[in-house]
Write a protein that holds these residues in place. Structure first.
Motif, mmCIF file in Angstrom:
data_model
loop_
_atom_site.group_PDB
_atom_site.id
_atom_site.type_symbol
_atom_site.label_atom_id
_atom_site.label_comp_id
_atom_site.label_asym_id
_atom_site.label_seq_id
_atom_site.Cartn_x
_atom_site.Cartn_y
_atom_site.Cartn_z
ATOM 1 N N HIS A 160 5.551 -17.492 -7.626
ATOM 2 C CA HIS A 160 5.673 -16.203 -6.953
ATOM 3 C C HIS A 160 4.547 -15.329 -7.491
ATOM 4 O O HIS A 160 4.457 -15.111 -8.701
ATOM 5 N N GLU A 204 4.538 -12.723 -3.049
ATOM 6 C CA GLU A 204 4.536 -13.841 -2.103
ATOM 7 C C GLU A 204 4.914 -15.143 -2.796
ATOM 8 O O GLU A 204 4.571 -15.359 -3.959
ATOM 9 N N ASN A 205 5.583 -16.016 -2.044
ATOM 10 C CA ASN A 205 5.806 -17.381 -2.509
ATOM 11 C C ASN A 205 4.555 -18.178 -2.207
ATOM 12 O O ASN A 205 4.085 -18.191 -1.055
#
Length: 169
Positions: free
Chosen positions: A77, A81-82
């Motif tokens: 992460h 955002e992943n």
């Protein structure tokens, strides 16, 4: 680029992890780990694929099938955002031959086939010109310099390199 294959991490790769743990190899990664830390890392590498959280591989130089390093990518992460984070190590006697670039290209292809995340990031130390050159060669975009914690409790200045994958969210 050198001809390499990336092979899923196996029980036999603990010795490779010990070779990678040499002081000159760990210079940009906070220094060598203890045997106990290596065994924990090895177990994590063995289990990561089964958990659906990434993949670890040994780098095999062809045609002789000599194991010359490691590469992997894992769920992370970053800045809300992943993403995939990617990292690699090539043993000293094999550096400077394009092996890391070839292995990274194979890892990128593998990540693309999963179509899980849009971005892959690499965070090499700002003091590691070879790893930064690999990112540049494979068309990662240099986003910024950042402080990165690795290993836990050790902060180092890194470059945030990002690559847009072919498929992803």
């Amino acid at each position: 680029m050198s001809q390499v294959n990336i092979v899923p991490w196996s029980e036999s790769n603990l010795e490779l992890l010990r070779l990678i743990n040499a002081p000159d190899m760990m210079e940009h990664l906070g220094g060598p780990e203890t045997e106990e830390q290596l065994e924990i890392r090895h177990k994590r590498y063995l289990e990561i694929s089964g958990k659906g959280k990434g993949h670890m591989f040994s780098i095999v130089l062809l045609p002789n099938r000599e194991v010359v390093g490691s590469i992997g990518y894992w769920d992370s992460h970053w800045q809300g955002e992943n993403v995939y984070e990617v990292g690699w190590s090539v043993l000293p006697g094999f550096q400077g031959r394009g092996i890391a670039s070839s292995a990274l290209q194979a890892a990128i292809s593998h990540a693309n086939s999963e179509a899980k995340f849009r971005w892959m990031h690499a965070f090499p130390s700002v003091h590691n010109p070879a790893s930064n050159a690999v990112c540049r060669k494979l068309h990662f975009t240099l986003r910024s310099e950042c402080e990165f914690e690795y290993p836990p409790g050790h902060f180092m200045p890194c470059n945030d390199w990002r690559l847009e994958l072919d498929c992803g969210q």
